[in-house]
Design an enzyme around this catalytic site. Structure first.
Site, PDB file in Angstrom:
ATOM      1  CB  SER A 178      -7.347  -0.676 -54.402  1.00 16.01           C
ATOM      2  OG  SER A 178      -6.817  -2.468 -54.226  1.00 16.01           O
ATOM      3  CG  ASP A 218      -7.506  -4.389 -56.744  1.00 11.60           C
ATOM      4  OD1 ASP A 218      -7.110  -3.261 -57.326  1.00 11.60           O
ATOM      5  OD2 ASP A 218      -7.208  -4.495 -55.789  1.00 11.60           O
TER       6      ASP A 218
END
Length: 328
Positions: free
Chosen positions: A64, A180
């Protein structure tokens, strides 16, 4: 004569030991940069302080926001990124978020793409072009499989790793829809190990964050983000309601008492990341963990870069003796 021969023999043994030490290959250092949204600017301070100490990781793996900052580092644009985030205001942050009619996410992807090109890298920069080994972690949407992005365009890897559901649309990559990486591996220690790191320094931005954001909001209601504007006319259509909510993400509301929609989403993400991080790091512990303390930094408070970067530096200085013993 006997003493002389004994001394000569000892000198030769010492010389051989010295040769072995010199010829011994340097241990490869891996840096696992964890997820944590706005708290991720602490990675900048951590990397800079490590470099100041003479510690330059050979392997950089990120999840991320860790993938984003890590990409800026391996592409030589970390200082460029730092200058921009330090200038970021609350209003500028809010401009990155809007609703579109497809309801695929809140992030203005065109604006973000221009930002990444300017402060991170061009679209055509390949991961193989970087001096350090790099990998980003993403999640395959349909199967929940963990995906390690180790080749191809650097920016594509970052896009996939940061695509937090609800904020970003899923990213198509090699015939797979990716989101993600924090959903499966918030602190990618295992990726560093797989890439032959002898020493792994992990940066955990999710240390005991579960519930902290809601506690801060309840203690300071004036700072609460709400999906209702005090005294404003209530929107009628769903699109108007979402637009109204987005416009007020970064505004205060003294009347808020219960967790709003965004507060609940942020707190839920914190819980997921905290629990998964604990589980993954228990099964594959790093050699050293850096845990910046930023529990009051909310999910999208990217404009608080100065304090996050400084906390990253402080965290490294606090562990400087252990880092020197481990890496130098």
């Amino acid at each position: 004569m006997l003493l002389y021969l004994y001394g000569l023999q000892g000198s030769r043994q010492a010389a051989r030991l010295g040769e072995n030490t010199v010829n011994q290959p340097r241990r490869r250092i891996g840096l696992a940069l964890g997820s944590g949204s706005a708290r991720g600017w602490a990675h900048i301070g951590i990397i800079q302080e490590l470099e100041t100490m003479g510690i330059r990781p050979d392997i950089v793996c990120g999840t991320s926001v860790g993938a984003l900052v890590g990409a800026a580092y391996v592409s030589g644009n970390l200082d460029n990124l730092e200058q921009w985030v330090l200038s970021l205001t609350k209003l500028q942050t809010a401009r990155f978020f809007e609703i579109n009619r497809t309801f695929s996410g809140f992030v203005n992807t065109d604006r973000l793409h221009r930002f990444l090109n300017k402060h991170l890298c061009d679209d055509d920069l390949q991961i193989s072009d970087c001096d350090q080994t790099y990998a980003a972690v993403a999640t395959e949407l349909h199967s929940g499989r963990e995906v390690w992005l180790r080749e191809g365009p650097l920016l594509d890897a970052v896009w996939a790793s940061i695509s937090l559901p609800g904020l970003f649309p899923a990213i198509r990559n090699n015939h797979h829809w990716l989101v993600d990486g924090g959903l499966v591996n918030p602190v990618p220690v295992s990726v560093c190990r797989a890439l032959d790191a002898d020493i792994v320094i992990a940066v955990n931005l999710n240390d005991s964050i579960a519930g902290q954001y809601l506690e801060a909001e309840q203690k300071d209601p004036a700072a609460s983000r709400s999906d209702n504007s005090s005294g404003s006319q209530q929107p009628t259509s769903l699109l108007d309601r979402v637009r109204n909510y987005t416009a007020n993400l970064f505004q205060s509301d003294d009347t808020a008492t219960n967790p709003g929609l965004f507060d609940s989403i942020a707190a839920s993400i914190n819980i997921v990341h905290d629990r998964i991080t604990r589980s993954r790091m228990a099964g594959d512990p790093p050699d050293l963990v850096l845990s910046p303390q930023m529990r009051d930094v909310a999910l999208l408070e990217f404009y608080r870069a100065s304090e996050s970067i400084e906390e990253g530096r402080r965290c490294v200085r606090q562990q400087s003796e252990r880092l020197q013993r481990l890496c130098l």
